[in-house]
Design a protein around this motif. Structure first.
Motif, PDB file in Angstrom:
ATOM      1  N   GLY A 124      28.992  21.696  53.444  1.00  0.00           N
ATOM      2  CA  GLY A 124      29.664  20.838  52.475  1.00  0.00           C
ATOM      3  C   GLY A 124      29.780  21.402  51.078  1.00  0.00           C
ATOM      4  O   GLY A 124      30.259  20.700  50.171  1.00  0.00           O
ATOM      5  N   ARG A 125      29.350  22.634  50.856  1.00  0.00           N
ATOM      6  CA  ARG A 125      29.508  23.220  49.516  1.00  0.00           C
ATOM      7  C   ARG A 125      30.987  23.406  49.184  1.00  0.00           C
ATOM      8  O   ARG A 125      31.803  23.695  50.064  1.00  0.00           O
ATOM      9  CB  ARG A 125      28.820  24.587  49.445  1.00  0.00           C
ATOM     10  N   HIS A 126      31.346  23.245  47.915  1.00  0.00           N
ATOM     11  CA  HIS A 126      32.720  23.539  47.494  1.00  0.00           C
ATOM     12  C   HIS A 126      32.904  25.050  47.470  1.00  0.00           C
ATOM     13  O   HIS A 126      32.192  25.767  46.763  1.00  0.00           O
ATOM     14  CB  HIS A 126      32.994  22.964  46.103  1.00  0.00           C
ATOM     15  N   ALA A 127      33.849  25.542  48.278  1.00  0.00           N
ATOM     16  CA  ALA A 127      34.109  26.980  48.355  1.00  0.00           C
ATOM     17  C   ALA A 127      35.567  27.260  48.024  1.00  0.00           C
ATOM     18  O   ALA A 127      36.449  26.441  48.314  1.00  0.00           O
ATOM     19  CB  ALA A 127      33.777  27.512  49.752  1.00  0.00           C
ATOM     20  N   TRP A 128      35.808  28.392  47.402  1.00  0.00           N
ATOM     21  CA  TRP A 128      37.188  28.816  47.158  1.00  0.00           C
ATOM     22  C   TRP A 128      37.264  30.317  47.332  1.00  0.00           C
ATOM     23  O   TRP A 128      36.257  31.032  47.279  1.00  0.00           O
ATOM     24  CB  TRP A 128      37.681  28.370  45.791  1.00  0.00           C
ATOM     25  N   LEU A 129      38.479  30.785  47.607  1.00  0.00           N
ATOM     26  CA  LEU A 129      38.716  32.190  47.905  1.00  0.00           C
ATOM     27  C   LEU A 129      39.643  32.792  46.864  1.00  0.00           C
ATOM     28  O   LEU A 129      40.670  32.205  46.518  1.00  0.00           O
ATOM     29  CB  LEU A 129      39.347  32.327  49.301  1.00  0.00           C
ATOM     30  N   ALA A 130      39.278  33.962  46.373  1.00  0.00           N
ATOM     31  CA  ALA A 130      40.176  34.773  45.546  1.00  0.00           C
ATOM     32  C   ALA A 130      40.569  35.971  46.407  1.00  0.00           C
ATOM     33  O   ALA A 130      39.744  36.834  46.700  1.00  0.00           O
ATOM     34  CB  ALA A 130      39.500  35.214  44.262  1.00  0.00           C
ATOM     35  N   ALA A 131      41.840  35.998  46.835  1.00  0.00           N
ATOM     36  CA  ALA A 131      42.279  36.967  47.843  1.00  0.00           C
ATOM     37  C   ALA A 131      43.055  38.108  47.211  1.00  0.00           C
ATOM     38  O   ALA A 131      43.903  37.898  46.334  1.00  0.00           O
ATOM     39  CB  ALA A 131      43.158  36.264  48.880  1.00  0.00           C
ATOM     40  N   SER A 132      42.766  39.318  47.685  1.00  0.00           N
ATOM     41  CA  SER A 132      43.495  40.509  47.264  1.00  0.00           C
ATOM     42  C   SER A 132      43.528  40.627  45.743  1.00  0.00           C
ATOM     43  O   SER A 132      44.585  40.799  45.131  1.00  0.00           O
ATOM     44  CB  SER A 132      44.922  40.494  47.829  1.00  0.00           C
ATOM     45  N   VAL A 133      42.349  40.570  45.138  1.00  0.00           N
ATOM     46  CA  VAL A 133      42.244  40.571  43.674  1.00  0.00           C
ATOM     47  C   VAL A 133      42.286  41.999  43.135  1.00  0.00           C
ATOM     48  O   VAL A 133      41.440  42.829  43.492  1.00  0.00           O
ATOM     49  CB  VAL A 133      40.941  39.881  43.225  1.00  0.00           C
ATOM     50  N   PRO A 134      43.254  42.328  42.266  1.00  0.00           N
ATOM     51  CA  PRO A 134      43.281  43.663  41.646  1.00  0.00           C
ATOM     52  C   PRO A 134      42.231  43.750  40.542  1.00  0.00           C
ATOM     53  O   PRO A 134      41.770  42.715  40.037  1.00  0.00           O
ATOM     54  CB  PRO A 134      44.704  43.760  41.092  1.00  0.00           C
ATOM     55  N   PRO A 135      41.860  44.954  40.138  1.00  0.00           N
ATOM     56  CA  PRO A 135      40.811  45.099  39.117  1.00  0.00           C
ATOM     57  C   PRO A 135      41.095  44.341  37.828  1.00  0.00           C
ATOM     58  O   PRO A 135      40.172  43.788  37.214  1.00  0.00           O
ATOM     59  CB  PRO A 135      40.756  46.612  38.886  1.00  0.00           C
ATOM     60  N   ASP A 136      42.368  44.272  37.403  1.00  0.00           N
ATOM     61  CA  ASP A 136      42.649  43.638  36.113  1.00  0.00           C
ATOM     62  C   ASP A 136      42.574  42.116  36.158  1.00  0.00           C
ATOM     63  O   ASP A 136      42.726  41.463  35.124  1.00  0.00           O
ATOM     64  CB  ASP A 136      44.014  44.085  35.582  1.00  0.00           C
ATOM     65  N   GLU A 137      42.326  41.544  37.335  1.00  0.00           N
ATOM     66  CA  GLU A 137      42.170  40.095  37.425  1.00  0.00           C
ATOM     67  C   GLU A 137      40.738  39.681  37.758  1.00  0.00           C
ATOM     68  O   GLU A 137      40.457  38.479  37.866  1.00  0.00           O
ATOM     69  CB  GLU A 137      43.119  39.525  38.485  1.00  0.00           C
ATOM     70  N   GLU A 138      39.868  40.644  37.935  1.00  0.00           N
ATOM     71  CA  GLU A 138      38.491  40.319  38.318  1.00  0.00           C
ATOM     72  C   GLU A 138      37.806  39.444  37.275  1.00  0.00           C
ATOM     73  O   GLU A 138      37.113  38.474  37.619  1.00  0.00           O
ATOM     74  CB  GLU A 138      37.704  41.609  38.546  1.00  0.00           C
ATOM     75  N   GLU A 139      38.003  39.752  36.004  1.00  0.00           N
ATOM     76  CA  GLU A 139      37.353  38.982  34.947  1.00  0.00           C
ATOM     77  C   GLU A 139      37.837  37.541  34.956  1.00  0.00           C
ATOM     78  O   GLU A 139      37.049  36.593  34.800  1.00  0.00           O
ATOM     79  CB  GLU A 139      37.634  39.623  33.587  1.00  0.00           C
ATOM     80  N   ALA A 140      39.134  37.343  35.139  1.00  0.00           N
ATOM     81  CA  ALA A 140      39.683  35.988  35.169  1.00  0.00           C
ATOM     82  C   ALA A 140      39.132  35.198  36.353  1.00  0.00           C
ATOM     83  O   ALA A 140      38.831  33.996  36.236  1.00  0.00           O
ATOM     84  CB  ALA A 140      41.207  36.045  35.234  1.00  0.00           C
ATOM     85  N   VAL A 141      38.985  35.841  37.495  1.00  0.00           N
ATOM     86  CA  VAL A 141      38.464  35.169  38.681  1.00  0.00           C
ATOM     87  C   VAL A 141      37.008  34.766  38.466  1.00  0.00           C
ATOM     88  O   VAL A 141      36.595  33.644  38.802  1.00  0.00           O
ATOM     89  CB  VAL A 141      38.617  36.072  39.913  1.00  0.00           C
ATOM     90  N   LEU A 142      36.214  35.660  37.900  1.00  0.00           N
ATOM     91  CA  LEU A 142      34.802  35.333  37.672  1.00  0.00           C
ATOM     92  C   LEU A 142      34.658  34.222  36.622  1.00  0.00           C
ATOM     93  O   LEU A 142      33.791  33.348  36.759  1.00  0.00           O
ATOM     94  CB  LEU A 142      34.043  36.588  37.230  1.00  0.00           C
ATOM     95  N   ALA A 143      35.518  34.242  35.600  1.00  0.00           N
ATOM     96  CA  ALA A 143      35.483  33.160  34.605  1.00  0.00           C
ATOM     97  C   ALA A 143      35.854  31.834  35.259  1.00  0.00           C
ATOM     98  O   ALA A 143      35.266  30.787  34.943  1.00  0.00           O
ATOM     99  CB  ALA A 143      36.438  33.482  33.460  1.00  0.00           C
TER     100      ALA A 143
END
Length: 403
Positions: free
Chosen positions: A208-227
């Protein structure tokens, strides 16, 4: 006498304008046919052998996906059907084709081949136009536009892809009873596979944990995904991110970077599990995507925020597996599919890392996720419904054809 010497009696006004338009339209069609006669149009191809009905098909360049799906469905319904795909034939070739006794003519796309439509119309052959897109200038008064209006007159069913084309078809004079909006034929993609045993085990671990996927993330979007994941954790402290970097070589550096920020990381490459204390699960890059889409109620498709969508995943992948979709403004690679999803309220578009974080935090609410995911699933499987609607008048015409 009215202005320009035109009278104001019964023959003037709207009726006169329509009459003039029809006359010019016939002139424009005659001009197109005359010009085509002086060119080397395609010769009549060989007629397929067999005893089944013959269907002539003309496919515009923008309707290749539609043709492959329509052809498959027609052949399932009528295995004896002989389908002959045509280029734009010359007038003599079109006449030759008519003598072969076709049951119907199907036009896929926006092209109206003049010699073919004219020859079919003069013999009252059923003509179905589908996957049609009309431009505003098609309803104008140029010679070309009026010729297209004339070509539209004998067509029995006009199936358009969008509201603007529907309105234009009516302004072109198409009979309202013959015009229908089906939407475009989208590519139908089989759901990506996964190991059901693996999915079941991991689903039990999530509990039941809330999970989400960041798929095919390029290096320049890694910071935005982690934020964005930090924002999700602020909303739900047990939130879990499945992070699939576009480049698998980024897995180890990413793990070090994430752990340095105070989050706990598990790596699929090390057979680690997303236990209760894990905040981020690093996948093996582009592998096992069917598994992660099934486990994550929300998916952000990488490359669409920073503008590097050249290797972005197809949006129907998560849609077909019940995952709500978040994306950035850069959607050129799959523009048609994104347009369909956006028009159906089936995806959430964000324009900045801050908006991504806000969207991911908001989409921890199950009711919002369910609405997006349901709409997306409907769009991703809707190509089958549109194909059925296109095939229906074709099969009806074939069934009524004389043997």
């Amino acid at each position: 006498m009215g202005r320009n010497g035109l009278g104001s009696g019964p023959g003037s006004g709207v009726g006169a304008d329509l009459g003039i338009g029809l006359g010019i339209g016939r002139l424009g069609l005659w001009w197109q046919l005359r010009r085509a006669a002086g060119q080397n149009g395609a010769a009549a191809p060989d007629i397929p052998q067999g005893a089944g009905p013959l269907l002539l098909v003309h496919v515009s360049p923008d309707a290749r996906v539609a043709f492959s799906q329509v052809q498959r469905r027609l052949m399932r319904a009528r295995p004896d059907l002989r389908i002959l795909e045509l280029a734009d034939p010359s007038a003599p070739a079109a006449e030759t084709l008519m003598r072969a006794g076709p049951a119907a003519l199907l036009l896929l796309g926006s092209d109206l081949p003049p010699a073919l439509v004219n020859a079919a119309g003069r013999r009252d052959l059923p003509i179905i136009l589908a996957e049609a897109r009309f431009a505003p200038e098609d309803a104008g008064w140029s010679l070309r536009a009026l010729a297209r209006r004339e070509l539209l007159r004998p067509i029995r069913a006009v199936l358009v892809t969008d509201p603007a084309s529907h309105a234009t078809a009516l302004r072109m004079g198409a009979d309202r009873r013959r015009v229908a909006m089906t939407g475009p034929v989208a590519e139908i993609r089989d759901p990506l596979p996964c190991s059901e045993a693996e999915r079941s085990i991991l689903a039990q671990l999530l509990r039941g944990r809330h999970a989400w996927l960041a798929a095919s993330v390029p290096p320049d979007e890694e910071e935005a995904v982690l934020a964005a994941h930090h924002a999700a954790l602020a909303q739900s402290h047990r939130a879990l991110l499945f992070l699939a970097p576009r480049d698998p070589d980024r897995i180890d550096p990413l793990a070090d970077r994430i752990e340095a920020s105070g989050l706990v990381v598990a790596r699929r490459s090390l057979d680690e599990d997303p236990s209760d204390d894990v905040h981020v699960m690093l996948t093996d890059g582009p592998t096992e995507m069917g598994l992660w889409y099934r486990l994550a109620p929300v998916t952000y498709l990488g490359g669409t925020l920073g503008g590097d969508d050249g290797a972005a995943r197809h949006p129907f992948e998560p849609a077909a597996l019940g995952s709500a979709i978040v994306h950035g403004p850069h959607t050129d690679r799959f523009a048609t599919e994104w347009q369909q999803l956006g028009g159906a309220g089936a995806a959430r578009q964000v324009g900045s890392p801050e908006e991504l974080a806000a969207a991911i935090a908001e989409l921890s609410q199950p009711d919002l996720i369910a609405t997006l995911a349901s709409n997306a699933w409907t769009v991703s499987t809707g190509g089958a419904d549109v194909t059925i609607r296109i095939c229906a008048p074709v099969l009806d015409a074939i069934g009524k054809a004389k043997p």
